[in-house]
Design an enzyme around this catalytic site. Structure first.
Site, PDB file in Angstrom:
ATOM      1  N   SER A  32      17.277   0.721  31.026  1.00 54.34           N
ATOM      2  CA  SER A  32      18.364   1.258  30.207  1.00 54.34           C
ATOM      3  C   SER A  32      19.204   0.135  29.616  1.00 54.34           C
ATOM      4  CB  SER A  32      19.239   2.210  31.025  1.00 54.34           C
ATOM      5  OG  SER A  32      19.856   1.555  32.114  1.00 54.34           O
TER       6      SER A  32
ATOM      7  N   LYS B 200      -9.203   2.520  -2.627  1.00 57.54           N
ATOM      8  CA  LYS B 200      -9.549   1.929  -1.330  1.00 57.54           C
ATOM      9  C   LYS B 200     -10.978   2.314  -0.971  1.00 57.54           C
ATOM     10  CE  LYS B 200      -7.339   1.490   3.250  1.00 57.54           C
ATOM     11  NZ  LYS B 200      -6.187   1.971   4.041  1.00 57.54           N
TER      12      LYS B 200
ATOM     13  N   CYS C 237      -5.705  -3.003   1.992  1.00 59.89           N
ATOM     14  CA  CYS C 237      -5.704  -3.090   3.455  1.00 59.89           C
ATOM     15  C   CYS C 237      -7.095  -3.223   4.055  1.00 59.89           C
ATOM     16  CB  CYS C 237      -4.936  -1.906   4.042  1.00 59.89           C
ATOM     17  SG  CYS C 237      -4.247  -2.259   5.688  1.00 59.89           S
TER      18      CYS C 237
ATOM     19  N   THR D 241      14.482   6.014  28.037  1.00 57.76           N
ATOM     20  CA  THR D 241      14.411   4.600  28.405  1.00 57.76           C
ATOM     21  C   THR D 241      13.206   4.238  29.263  1.00 57.76           C
ATOM     22  OG1 THR D 241      15.818   4.957  30.350  1.00 57.76           O
ATOM     23  CG2 THR D 241      16.932   4.401  28.285  1.00 57.76           C
TER      24      THR D 241
ATOM     25  N   GLY E 129      21.435   7.266  28.774  1.00 56.38           N
ATOM     26  CA  GLY E 129      21.936   7.064  30.122  1.00 56.38           C
ATOM     27  C   GLY E 129      21.853   5.597  30.491  1.00 56.38           C
TER      28      GLY E 129
ATOM     29  N   SER F 162      -0.188  -2.415   7.170  1.00 47.77           N
ATOM     30  CA  SER F 162      -0.837  -2.893   8.397  1.00 47.77           C
ATOM     31  C   SER F 162       0.150  -2.837   9.550  1.00 47.77           C
ATOM     32  CB  SER F 162      -1.339  -4.334   8.194  1.00 47.77           C
ATOM     33  OG  SER F 162      -1.942  -4.837   9.357  1.00 47.77           O
TER      34      SER F 162
ATOM     35  N   LYS G 115       2.094  14.877  31.000  1.00 44.29           N
ATOM     36  CA  LYS G 115       3.460  14.424  30.756  1.00 44.29           C
ATOM     37  C   LYS G 115       3.539  13.643  29.445  1.00 44.29           C
ATOM     38  CE  LYS G 115       5.143  13.911  35.525  1.00 44.29           C
ATOM     39  NZ  LYS G 115       5.781  12.969  36.483  1.00 44.29           N
TER      40      LYS G 115
ATOM     41  N   ILE H 271      17.284  -2.195  34.595  1.00 44.05           N
ATOM     42  CA  ILE H 271      16.850  -3.080  33.514  1.00 44.05           C
ATOM     43  C   ILE H 271      16.370  -2.322  32.276  1.00 44.05           C
ATOM     44  CG2 ILE H 271      14.474  -3.293  34.379  1.00 44.05           C
ATOM     45  CD1 ILE H 271      14.641  -6.294  33.606  1.00 44.05           C
TER      46      ILE H 271
ATOM     47  N   GLU I  30       0.837  -1.197   0.000  1.00 49.09           N
ATOM     48  CA  GLU I  30       0.000   0.000   0.000  1.00 49.09           C
ATOM     49  C   GLU I  30       0.872   1.247   0.000  1.00 49.09           C
ATOM     50  OE1 GLU I  30      -3.654   1.911   2.696  1.00 49.09           O
ATOM     51  OE2 GLU I  30      -2.511   0.195   3.453  1.00 49.09           O
TER      52      GLU I  30
ATOM     53  N   GLY J 184      22.452   1.043  35.127  1.00 46.30           N
ATOM     54  CA  GLY J 184      22.600  -0.211  35.838  1.00 46.30           C
ATOM     55  C   GLY J 184      21.275  -0.895  36.081  1.00 46.30           C
TER      56      GLY J 184
ATOM     57  N   LYS K 117      -0.618  -9.955  16.389  1.00 45.98           N
ATOM     58  CA  LYS K 117      -1.543  -9.585  15.323  1.00 45.98           C
ATOM     59  C   LYS K 117      -1.395 -10.465  14.085  1.00 45.98           C
ATOM     60  CE  LYS K 117      -3.078  -5.475  12.735  1.00 45.98           C
ATOM     61  NZ  LYS K 117      -2.781  -4.034  12.463  1.00 45.98           N
TER      62      LYS K 117
END
Length: 554
Positions: A298, A114, A150, A398, A291, A176, A522, A296, A45, A294, A182
C-alpha cells in the site's frame, strides 16, 4: 530526387475513441512540426483512434468518423506545410485493414495496410482486421518511404519486400506495449532488419496508458551502419525532429545525444505511474482512494498515485483492527506525511463486533479460522467502496502478483477496486521499486522529492495482520523462492521436472502449482492492472477456471 529532409516523430498520447480530440492533437503537433521546419510529421499506429481499438473498429459509425477525420486532416495539408503519416482503419471491398495513411498536398496520397497481424499475448488483431498485401514503398516528395505498421517489422518478409521494391528508408508506426527490458529487445531486432536490407530504420511508438496496457514511447532511429542515431524518451509524450541527408544512394540521420537506459526498477515504476495516470484521467475520476496499512504494497501504491495524479488527488485510509500493530499505525501515518496526502483513520473493530454477534448462532461450536480473517478484509473493502461511492474517487487496490498468483488475497475484500498498479509486479520487484523510489524522483512525477516511506516499511516482515503475530511466510514460501518458482510456472511455462532440475524442491513446486491453479477464479474477478512482464494475468494468460489437467505434473 531530394537530398535532405526533416522528419518529425510524434510520440503522442491518443485518447481511445476520442476521435476529434486525437485529430486536434495531430493538428497541434503538425503546427509545431511546421514551426520546427519539418517536411513530414509521423504519428503512431492507429493514431486517429488509439490502439488497440478492439471491437470499436467493428462499428460502421466508428469507422466512418475515423475516415472523416483523416480526410479532414488530408485536406489541411494543401497549405504547403508538412505532410502527415496517420494511422487508422481502412475499409474497402468488404475488408477491414489497420492502415497507415500518407497525407500531402490536400489529399490522401497513399495507404498501406498492416500485413502481419499479431494474435498472441495481448493481441487479437486477426479477430478484427484482415491482413493487407505485402506493401511497396510510397513516394513522399522524392523520398521512397517503406511504411510498415508494428508487427510488420518483427518478421523479415515485409522489410525485405520493401527493400527489393526500391524503398530508401524503413519507417514503422507502432502501438507496441511496454514490457520490462523490451526497449533494448526492440533495438536488437531492428538491427536485424537493417542488416538484412541495408536501409536505415525508424521506430515510432505511442506513449500512453490504455486499460491494462502501457505504451512506453522509447522511439528510435538506426542508421544503415546499425548505429543508434536517435532515442526518444521513455514514458514521455514528445515531438522529436530528425534530420536526414542523402549520400549517393544512402540516407543518413544526423546523430543526437542518446539518453541513458533506464534501470529495471525505474522502468516498472514509470510504467505504473503512466498506466494509473491515464486510466484515472481518461475515465474522468477526480482522484483515488486506497487503504494504507503500514505495509509495503500500500505504501508504494500510494507513492505511485501521488506521482501520477498529485498528492491532492490521493486519499488514504488506515482501518485498524485489534490485530493492527503500533508499528503499522506509525508507518502508515509517516507514509502519508512524507507524501503529503490526505490520511484518515476508520477503525473496523465495531463492524467486527457486529459480524461476530450476527454470526455467533450460525458459527456456534466452530473455532475461529480464515473465515474471520476474510471478514476483516471484506469489512475494509466495503468501507473503501463506500468512500469511493460517496466521493467519486476510484478505489485503488494494492495486491501484488505474488499474492494474485497464489490466491493470497480476499475476493470482495482487499481485491476490491477499479485498478491495480501492482497486479503484474512480483513481491521481490516491489521491494526493489520501493528502494528505487526512496532514492530517486521519477521524470514527470507530481509527488514530493525524497523518501516516500520509512525504511522500516521495506525491512519489516510482510504481514496481513488479520490475527495475532501473523506473517506472510506462515502461509507462503519466502518471496525470493516463491517468485522464482512463479516465474518458471507463469512467465516461462516450465514443467515441474524442469523446475526440479533448476534446484527447487518438488513438493514445494507442487504446492505453489496447486495454489496458482486454484486461484484462477479470483483472478477472473480482479480489477485490471498495469502489464509489466511477459505474461500478465488477463489477456496474456488465459486458463480455464474448471481445470482438471495435471499432465505436466510427474
Amino acid at each position: 530526387m531530394i537530398d535532405r529532409i526533416r522528419i518529425a516523430l510524434a510520440q503522442m498520447n491518443p485518447h481511445e475513441g476520442q476521435l476529434r480530440a486525437n485529430a486536434a492533437k495531430i493538428r497541434a503537433l503538425r503546427a509545431e512540426a511546421a514551426a520546427g521546419g519539418a517536411d513530414l510529421l509521423v504519428t503512431p499506429e492507429f493514431s486517429i483512434a488509439g490502439y488497440p481499438p478492439e471491437d470499436l473498429v467493428l462499428k460502421p459509425a466508428f469507422r466512418a468518423m475515423c475516415e472523416a477525420e483523416i480526410q479532414a486532416l488530408a485536406e489541411e495539408t494543401a497549405d504547403g506545410g508538412p505532410g502527415l503519416v496517420v494511422g487508422g482503419p481502412w475499409y474497402e471491398g468488404g475488408k477491414l485493414f489497420n492502415a497507415a495513411f500518407l497525407l500531402d498536398g490536400g489529399k490522401i496520397v497513399a495507404r498501406r495496410a498492416k500485413h502481419e497481424l499479431p494474435n498472441y499475448g495481448v493481441f487479437d488483431d486477426k479477430r478484427v482486421f484482415d491482413p493487407g498485401p505485402a506493401p511497396g514503398p510510397v513516394n513522399f516528395r522524392g523520398l521512397r518511404l517503406g511504411l510498415m505498421i508494428c508487427e510488420d517489422w518483427w518478421f523479415p518478409a515485409v522489410s525485405e519486400t520493401l527493400s527489393e521494391s526500391g524503398a530508401e528508408l524503413l519507417l514503422s508506426i507502432n502501438g507496441s506495449p511496454f514490457e520490462v527490458d523490451k526497449a533494448q529487445s526492440r533495438v536488437d531486432l531492428a538491427v536485424a532488419r537493417v542488416v538484412e536490407t541495408g536501409l536505415p530504420f525508424v521506430f515510432l511508438n505511442q506513449n500512453c496508458g490504455q486499460d491494462e496496457l502501457v505504451f512506453d514511447g522509447a522511439s528510435f532511429v538506426l542508421n544503415s551502419d546499425r548505429s543508434l542515431a536517435v532515442r526518444m524518451p521513455s514514458f514521455t509524450e514528445a515531438l522529436g525532429f530528425t534530420d536526414w541527408t542523402r549520400n549517393g544512394d544512402v540516407w543518413r540521420c544526423e546523430p543526437q545525444p542518446i539518453p541513458p537506459a533506464e534501470a529495471r526498477a525505474q522502468q516498472i515504476y514509470s510504467a505504473m505511474v503512466l498506466g494509473l495516470r491515464d486510466y484515472v484521467n481518461k475515465n474522468g475520476f477526480p482522484g483515488v482512494v486506497l487503504g494504507l496499512s503500514g505495509g509495503i504494497d500500500s505504501a508504494i501504491s500510494a507513492a505511485v498515485a501521488a506521482d501520477a495524479l498529485g498528492p491532492d488527488r490521493v486519499r488514504c485510509v488506515m482501518m485498524p483492527s485489534p490485530y493492527t500493530s503500533q508499528e503499522s499505525l506509525e508507518d502508515a501515518a509517516e507514509c502519508a506525511r512524507l507524501l503529503g496526502i490526505q490520511y484518515d483513520t476508520i477503525p473496523i473493530g465495531p463492524a467486527m463486533d457486529a459480524f461476530h454477534t450476527m454470526l455467533a448462532p450460525s458459527f456456534a461450536n466452530r473455532a475461529p479460522d480464515i473465515t474471520e480473517e476474510n471478514i476483516q478484509s471484506r469489512i475494509r473493502g466495503v468501507t473503501l467502496m463506500a468512500l469511493s461511492n460517496k466521493f467519486g474517487n476510484m478505489l485503488l487496490t494494492t495486491g501484488n502478483k505474488s499474492e494474485m498468483s497464489t490466491g493470497y488475497a480476499t475476493i470482495y475484500g482487499d481485491m476490491c477496486g477499479g485498478y491495480s498498479v501492482l497486479k503484474d509486479v512480483y513481491k521481490t520487484d516491489v521491494f526493489a521499486v520501493c528502494r528505487w523510489r526512496n532514492d530517486n524522483f521519477p521524470a514527470g512525477g507530481l509527488g514530493p522529492k525524497g523518501a516516500v516511506m520509512p525504511e522500516r516499511v521495506i525491512t519489516k516482515p510482510p504481514s496481513a495482520e488479520l490475527k495475532p503475530d501473523q506473517k506472510d511466510q506462515d502461509t507462503l514460501p519466502p518471496y525470493e523462492v516463491l517468485d522464482a518458482i512463479l516465474n518458471g510456472l507463469v512467465e516461462e511455462e516450465r514443467s515441474v521436472d524442469e523446475l526440479v532440475a533448476q534446484g527447487f524442491e518438488r513438493a514445494l513446486i507442487l504446492r505453489v502449482w496447486r495454489m496458482l491453479d486454484r486461484a484462477e477464479y479470483k483472478r477472473r474477478q480482479a480489477p485490471p492492472g498495469v502489464k509489466i512482464g511477459r505474461r500478465a494475468f488477463g489477456r496474456d494468460r488465459r486458463y480455464p477456471i474448471t481445470n482438471g489437467f495435471t499432465g505436466l505434473v510427474t
